[in-house]
Design an enzyme around this catalytic site. Structure first.
Site, PDB file in Angstrom:
ATOM      1  CB  SER A   1     -42.557  32.114 -57.702  1.00  7.27           C
ATOM      2  OG  SER A   1     -43.909  31.935 -58.069  1.00  7.27           O
TER       3      SER A   1
ATOM      4  CG  ASP B   1     -40.116  31.299 -51.414  1.00  4.04           C
ATOM      5  OD1 ASP B   1     -40.873  32.296 -51.385  1.00  4.04           O
ATOM      6  OD2 ASP B   1     -39.020  31.302 -51.993  1.00  4.04           O
TER       7      ASP B   1
ATOM      8  CG  ASP C   1     -40.551  36.053 -45.758  1.00  7.06           C
ATOM      9  OD1 ASP C   1     -41.703  35.885 -46.197  1.00  7.06           O
ATOM     10  OD2 ASP C   1     -39.641  35.222 -45.921  1.00  7.06           O
ATOM     11  CG  HIS C   2     -42.955  36.892 -49.554  1.00  2.00           C
ATOM     12  ND1 HIS C   2     -42.189  36.034 -48.806  1.00  2.00           N
ATOM     13  CD2 HIS C   2     -42.663  36.612 -50.845  1.00  2.00           C
ATOM     14  CE1 HIS C   2     -41.461  35.284 -49.622  1.00  2.00           C
ATOM     15  NE2 HIS C   2     -41.734  35.611 -50.865  1.00  2.00           N
TER      16      HIS C   2
ATOM     17  NE  ARG D   1     -45.589  34.166 -57.518  1.00  2.00           N
ATOM     18  CZ  ARG D   1     -45.008  35.226 -58.054  1.00  2.00           C
ATOM     19  NH1 ARG D   1     -45.604  35.920 -58.997  1.00  2.00           N
ATOM     20  NH2 ARG D   1     -43.822  35.639 -57.629  1.00  2.00           N
TER      21      ARG D   1
ATOM     22  NE  ARG E   1     -37.380  33.525 -59.322  1.00  2.00           N
ATOM     23  CZ  ARG E   1     -38.085  32.747 -58.508  1.00  2.00           C
ATOM     24  NH1 ARG E   1     -39.056  33.264 -57.797  1.00  2.00           N
ATOM     25  NH2 ARG E   1     -37.831  31.468 -58.445  1.00  2.00           N
TER      26      ARG E   1
HETATM   27  C1  MIC Z   1     -40.612  34.873 -55.423  1.00  2.00           C
HETATM   28  O1  MIC Z   1     -39.415  35.066 -55.207  1.00  2.00           O
HETATM   29  O2  MIC Z   1     -41.109  34.953 -56.554  1.00  2.00           O
HETATM   30  C2  MIC Z   1     -41.500  34.481 -54.265  1.00  2.00           C
HETATM   31  C3  MIC Z   1     -42.442  35.598 -54.051  1.00  2.00           C
HETATM   32  O3  MIC Z   1     -40.734  34.317 -53.109  1.00  2.00           O
HETATM   33  C4  MIC Z   1     -42.206  33.178 -54.646  1.00  2.00           C
HETATM   34  C5  MIC Z   1     -43.251  32.764 -53.719  1.00  2.00           C
HETATM   35  C6  MIC Z   1     -44.523  33.495 -53.889  1.00  2.00           C
HETATM   36  O4  MIC Z   1     -44.922  33.811 -54.997  1.00  2.00           O
HETATM   37  O5  MIC Z   1     -45.141  33.714 -52.860  1.00  2.00           O
HETATM   38  C7  MIC Z   1     -41.262  31.995 -54.816  1.00  2.00           C
HETATM   39  O6  MIC Z   1     -40.131  32.178 -55.170  1.00  2.00           O
HETATM   40  O7  MIC Z   1     -41.686  30.837 -54.684  1.00  2.00           O
HETATM   41 FE1  SF4 Z   2     -38.391  36.913 -50.886  1.00  2.00          FE
HETATM   42 FE2  SF4 Z   2     -38.647  35.413 -53.078  1.00  2.00          FE
HETATM   43 FE3  SF4 Z   2     -37.215  37.680 -53.099  1.00  2.00          FE
HETATM   44 FE4  SF4 Z   2     -36.309  35.609 -51.783  1.00  2.00          FE
HETATM   45  S1  SF4 Z   2     -36.625  35.739 -53.986  1.00  2.00           S
HETATM   46  S2  SF4 Z   2     -36.323  37.724 -51.067  1.00  2.00           S
HETATM   47  S3  SF4 Z   2     -38.173  34.703 -50.985  1.00  2.00           S
HETATM   48  S4  SF4 Z   2     -39.413  37.480 -52.789  1.00  2.00           S
END
Ligand code: MIC
Ligand code: SF4
Length: 641
Positions: A533, A119, A64-65, A535, A379
């Site tokens: 996140s 995630d 999905d990313h 990550r 965010r």
């Molecule tokens: C995000 O919302 O920052 C992400 C991208 O979903 C991350 C995961 C990632 O960095 O792959 C998260 O929230 O954990």
């Molecule tokens: Fe995707 Fe992270 Fe954004 Fe949710 S917050 S839509 S998991 S990138």
């Protein structure tokens, strides 16, 4: 007094330790989820553990990313993930099926079970009574192998909801109210459990908006009871057999209680550039907008998109702005197509994006220079939209829709009565894009395109750390600062040598070069270091560059664990005043760190400035061993042999 729901679930899953706030516990994990941007690493780590099939009740791999395919990298990763899933017994949700959290809530959430996801927004399924926790990929890999998840026993905050939301006020405003009061570090070490008479007025999708964005409080997770409303949702998802009632005892005991009177909430907005910068909408009304985005795992449910469509129906998006709409899942997409809401959106001038994270993670739709964007996301950290000096405001879909018509942030309460929308009795069920695991791994070849690189391993903790401070940061530094996302950098998630070039890219573009040159290095951070996140790349890539230690005032939960998992020692200033005495370029020495670390504190010599100070750590005995052995993968492998 009675037991709260969280303790019940934790007690039911406890495999080691005691349920005493602050102590480390291990819990059994029923389900795991991964997404593609963290999943490739998680599966490389799982492969390295040498376990033939996953040992959870259910594991799902989502894509999905990384959905823009501007080069071969993302498509390579998708194929790798699909073949890995087939080989190891994992469900695979194909690209186009939707955002992991939305799809998991719809199709797999299970009240009373524990879900671990790579995630940070995994707590979304807490809206259906799951204890759903975000973690780094390596922790998820260990859980897939049947290992427990280790966490510090959180304190449990009961959020007492009374009253009922007023017209135009949304579930998003409930979590905004908590962020306004408690800030992005107010939830660290805590689980938020919602209770009280106001709970029944919220549907499962509304509850999931709240548990999703509980991540922004820094909380371990958030959870709602599973009640008749939950049953209604499971019935509409044709999964009533998976439903079970679970909630707190009457008169439950909490470590802390927060009161929210829903009657008194109004629409709110989070201003740039932090999700806790929350103000009543009146304070930002009239802010001109160049973009409005509806979507993300926080607000892309059928309800969210139907409200947006109903507001826009028969009218046009303001000419000064661009509106994007992202359905959270293929189910939502199909539903709005069938009800006609999609046609209303298209006619209004909205730009419809595929079911994915999209603009939320900077995968396209970066706003124009020096313009404001209003988004229903969770965010708005600096640069996350893809523009270095972005001005991203966060709000509910209701606020987004009326603002998209007006061209500026607008209080929806001035638009008459809100549209009245029925809760669906039945959702469209079509799981054809979820490929179930094959019976056996025979004949499955894992497709490894050139974007899949080898996994770098951490080194055992050295006897002495001697290294310069390469960067000094303030409070609330997020993993988006440490290792940004966006369409350029995200495709490198399976390639640590390449992605490590972007560590602190927008803070100090020279960081990677300097780190490589100095061999070993140290990062100095403020409080809540590494928020945001899950990550693990924000630890893995610095490790690859030679970062040996981080010295900070306090840490966010997941990043703290990720540092340990990759052999970087997370130290805390014993006296916060010492933070002010360290400068970039200072040479630090931590003698006998291997021995000292067992005692809980180390001495740090600042040889440049000629003084020394004490630093502590908040590691469990197990974590100390993990560090001594050079990270979690080495630790797990040593024990498996
Ligand atoms: C995000 O919302 O920052 C992400 C991208 O979903 C991350 C995961 C990632 O960095 O792959 C998260 O929230 O954990
Ligand atoms: Fe995707 Fe992270 Fe954004 Fe949710 S917050 S839509 S998991 S990138």
């Amino acid at each position: 007094m009675g037991q709260n729901l969280t303790r019940k679930i934790l007690a039911d899953h406890l495999v080691s330790g005691e349920l005493q706030p602050g102590r480390e516990i291990g819990v059994r994990v029923d389900q795991t989820l991964t997404q593609d941007a963290t999943g490739t690493m998680a599966y490389l780590q799982f492969e390295a553990m040498g376990i033939p099939r996953v040992r959870t009740k259910l594991s799902v791999s989502y894509v999905d990313h990384n959905m823009l395919q501007t080069g071969f990298e993302n498509a390579d990763d998708h194929r790798f993930l699909q073949t890995v899933a087939a080989k190891y017994g994992i469900y695979f949700s194909r690209p186009g099926n939707g955002i992991c959290h939305q799809v998991h809530l719809e199709r797999f959430s299970s009240p009373g079970d524990v879900l671990l996801g790579s995630d940070s927004h995994t707590p979304t399924s807490g809206g259906a009574g799951m204890l759903a926790i975000g973690a780094g990929g390596l922790d998820v890999a260990v859980a897939m192998g049947g290992g427990p998840y280790h966490l510090t026993t959180p304190t449990i905050v009961g959020v007492h909801l009374s009253g009922q939301l007023q017209p135009w006020v949304a579930a998003k405003d409930i979590i905004f109210e908590l962020l306004r009061r408690l800030t992005v570090k107010g939830g660290v070490g805590k689980i938020f459990e919602y209770f009280g008479e106001g709970v029944a007025s919220l549907s499962v999708p509304e509850r999931s908006t709240i548990t999703n964005m509980g991540a922004e409080l820094g909380a371990t997770t958030s959870v709602f009871p599973s009640d008749e409303r939950t049953r209604e949702y499971f019935r509409a998802q044709k999964r009533e057999a998976m439903w079970r009632p679970i909630g707190p005892d009457t008169n439950p005991e909490y470590d802390e209680v927060v009161e929210i009177d829903l009657d008194r909430l109004g629409p709110m907005v989070a201003r740039p550039q932090s999700p806790d910068n929350v103000v009543p909408i009146e304070e930002v009304e009239g802010t001109r907008l160049a973009q409005v985005c509806v979507g993300s795992c926080t607000n892309s449910t059928y309800h969210d998109l139907s409200v947006t469509a109903a507001v826009l129906k028969g009218r046009k998006v303001h000419p000064s702005l661009s509106l994007t709409v992202t359905p959270g899942s293929r189910q939502v997409f199909t539903m709005i197509a069938r009800t006609g809401a999609l046609a209303d959106l298209i006619e209004s001038g909205a730009r419809i994006l595929e079911s994915a994270c999209g603009p939320c993670i900077g995968m396209g739709q970066t706003p124009a220079s020096d313009t404001a964007s209003l988004r229903t996301f969770n965010r708005n950290f600096p640069g996350r939209s893809g523009a270095p000096n972005d001005q991203v405001y966060l709000a509910s879909p209701e606020v987004a829709a009326v603002s998209a018509l007006a061209g500026e942030i607008t209080d929806p309460r001035k638009s008459g009565a809100p549209p009245s929308l029925a809760t669906p009795q039945e959702f469209v069920i079509d799981d054809d894009l979820i490929i179930p695991p094959t019976e056996s791994a025979d004949g499955v070849d894992v497709a490894r395109g050139p974007n899949i690189k080898h996994l770098p391993l951490a080194q055992p903790l050295p006897q002495t750390i001697a290294a310069p401070v390469l960067i000094k940061l303030g409070d609330n530094v997020s993993t988006d600062h440490i290792l940004p996302a966006g369409s350029k950098i995200l495709p490198l998630r399976s390639n640590i040598p390449a992605i490590s070039e972007y560590v602190f890219h927008y803070v100090d573009p020279e960081f990677a070069a300097k780190a490589k040159e100095s061999g070993a290095s140290i990062i100095v951070g403020g409080s809540n270091y590494g928020q945001g996140s899950s990550r693990e790349h924000a630890a893995l890539a610095p490790m690859y560059l030679g970062v040996a230690a981080v010295l900070a005032k306090t840490y966010a939960r997941m990043h703290h664990t990720n540092l340990v998992n990759f052999g970087i020692i997370p130290l805390v200033f014993a006296d916060e005043a010492d933070y002010d005495r360290v400068n970039v370029g200072d040479a630090l020495e931590i003698p006998d760190v291997r021995d000292a670390v067992r005692g809980g504190q180390v001495t740090v010599r600042n040889t440049t400035q000629g003084h020394e100070f004490t630093a502590r750590h908040n590691l469990s005995q197990r974590q100390v061993e993990v560090l001594l052995e050079g990270g979690l993968l080495n630790y797990v492998k040593a024990r498996a042999n």
